[in-house]
Design an enzyme around this catalytic site. Structure first.
Site, PDB file in Angstrom:
ATOM      1  CB  THR A   1      -0.882  -0.004   1.265  1.00 38.69           C
ATOM      2  OG1 THR A   1      -1.765  -1.107   1.203  1.00 38.69           O
ATOM      3  CG2 THR A   1      -1.683   1.282   1.402  1.00 38.69           C
TER       4      THR A   1
ATOM      5  NE  ARG B   1      -9.780  -6.480   2.503  1.00 39.00           N
ATOM      6  CZ  ARG B   1      -8.749  -5.653   2.626  1.00 39.00           C
ATOM      7  NH1 ARG B   1      -8.359  -4.917   1.621  1.00 39.00           N
ATOM      8  NH2 ARG B   1      -8.105  -5.561   3.772  1.00 39.00           N
ATOM      9  CB  VAL B   2     -13.942  -2.172   0.531  1.00 37.95           C
ATOM     10  CG1 VAL B   2     -13.421  -0.772   0.803  1.00 37.95           C
ATOM     11  CG2 VAL B   2     -14.572  -2.252  -0.853  1.00 37.95           C
ATOM     12  N   GLY B   3     -10.899  -2.480   1.954  1.00 38.62           N
ATOM     13  CA  GLY B   3     -10.099  -2.342   3.168  1.00 38.62           C
ATOM     14  C   GLY B   3     -10.219  -0.960   3.780  1.00 38.62           C
ATOM     15  CG  ASP B   4      -6.741   0.364   5.764  1.00 39.14           C
ATOM     16  OD1 ASP B   4      -6.555  -0.713   5.150  1.00 39.14           O
ATOM     17  OD2 ASP B   4      -5.857   1.231   5.898  1.00 39.14           O
TER      18      ASP B   4
ATOM     19  CG  HIS C   1      -4.956  -7.212   8.863  1.00 42.81           C
ATOM     20  ND1 HIS C   1      -5.842  -7.449   9.880  1.00 42.81           N
ATOM     21  CD2 HIS C   1      -5.313  -8.029   7.847  1.00 42.81           C
ATOM     22  CE1 HIS C   1      -6.697  -8.389   9.507  1.00 42.81           C
ATOM     23  NE2 HIS C   1      -6.388  -8.759   8.285  1.00 42.81           N
ATOM     24  N   GLY C   2      -5.894  -4.217   6.748  1.00 46.87           N
ATOM     25  CA  GLY C   2      -7.020  -3.299   6.614  1.00 46.87           C
ATOM     26  C   GLY C   2      -8.145  -3.524   7.610  1.00 46.87           C
TER      27      GLY C   2
HETATM   28  N1  GLY Z   1      -4.194  -1.563   4.188  1.00 43.19           N
HETATM   29  C1  GLY Z   1      -4.668  -1.905   2.934  1.00 43.19           C
HETATM   30  C2  GLY Z   1      -5.670  -2.960   2.921  1.00 43.19           C
HETATM   31  O1  GLY Z   1      -5.772  -3.760   3.833  1.00 43.19           O
HETATM   32  O2  GLY Z   1      -6.414  -3.008   1.975  1.00 43.19           O
END
Ligand code: GLY
Length: 314
Positions: A174, A202-205, A227-228
């Site tokens: 990232t 899936r969508v992360g942070d 880790h999102g």
């Molecule tokens: N930090 C990026 C993700 O987990 O998508």
């Protein structure tokens, strides 16, 4: 500027908190973050805004195939690229984001268009694609974003048996940037392909304001990586700025929030932080994180925990 003192501009970038970086990749990652920080700093020195600097820096990292964003983004379980990005202007908290975006080269530029050209903060996959088309953003074949390394990594991951540990935190490249401009305003930008082998959709942070980043010129700016799902649970970026608001120094605020994420939800990650006074820090709980910071005509950079190098810009 009448009545106010010009701030000393600074820009920081990261190339993702990571648990295992192949040795042959390290130097290219260092070069990538240095190049991005240098470009962002040039924008600031020429009188550009923090917002322009973070967009310029992240665009360079999206175009660099060594990082998990734009060209080089990791593949989801179906072998395609879905990208998340967000950007925020600390002047007035305006923000824009896209998630599960496909077939565009620079999600961060589309996020900025969402911020500036729509009344909304976040557009998802299909809507983001329609909006990109309306804005004249070129559609590119999804294949063009895929690198051979990412194809092989996905194959290896899929061949793992249940008994083997999956690598939820592997290949975390990232990218992100934070900046303070000479007007005293801050901004952040974050962009990612997310987690390798993630579920479709899936969508992360990274596209979520408060988790993947935050910017408020009354405090400072943060861009997160790691880790999102963990970052979302603790609202990592806003949590760090809360600690800054409470009087903690930026490095201590970052360590406290990352420590909380680790103890509370066993999540690992990294952040870059700049305060509105120009203090900055790069911190991570994973093994390493490529980072670079440009200030006072110098670029500081590193990747391993005990590494901090510096050189003067010409
Ligand atoms: N930090 C990026 C993700 O987990 O998508």
């Amino acid at each position: 500027m009448a009545g106010s003192v010009a701030m000393n501009p600074v820009v920081l970038v990261h190339g993702g908190a990571s648990s295992e970086i192949p040795q042959d990749l390290e130097e290219r990652l260092r070069q990538g973050v240095v190049r991005a920080a240098t470009a962002g700093y040039k924008v600031l020195k020429e009188g550009g805004r923090a917002l322009d600097a973070v967009e310029a820096a992240v665009t360079i990292l999206e175009d660099d195939p060594e990082f998990n964003a734009g060209h080089g983004a990791v593949l989801n379980a179906e072998g395609t690229v879905e990208m998340d990005a967000s950007i925020m202007d600390g002047r007035d908290l305006s923000s824009g984001a896209v998630c599960a975006a496909r077939c565009i080269a620079n999600p961060i530029q589309l996020a900025r268009l969402v911020m500036e050209k729509t009344p909304h903060c976040l557009l998802t996959s299909h809507g983001a694609a329609k909006f990109a088309c309306a804005m004249g953003v070129p559609v590119i074949p999804g294949e063009q974003l895929i690198t051979e390394r990412n194809r092989q990594d996905l194959e290896k991951e899929k061949q793992k048996t249940d008994a083997e540990t999956p690598s939820p935190q592997k290949n975390q490249g990232t990218v992100g940037a934070v900046a303070l401009d000479s007007n005293g305003d801050v901004a952040y930008a974050t962009s990612t392909g997310g987690l390798m082998n993630k579920m479709v959709g899936r969508v992360g942070d990274s596209p979520c304001v408060g988790s993947g980043g935050y910017a408020d010129s009354a405090m400072g700016a943060v861009s997160s990586t790691g880790h999102g799902e963990s970052i979302l649970k603790v609202n990592l970026a806003r949590l760090i700025l809360f600690h800054v608001q409470q009087g903690k120094a930026v490095g201590e605020a970052a360590d406290t929030a990352l420590g909380y994420m680790k103890s509370k939800v066993k999540g690992e990650g990294g952040v870059i932080v700049v305060s509105n006074a120009g203090d900055w820090a790069a911190k991570w709980t994973t093994e390493s994180m490529p980072w670079a910071a440009a200030q006072d005509g110098k670029v500081h950079f590193g990747l391993h925990r005990d590494e901090a190098r510096v050189f003067s810009l010409p």
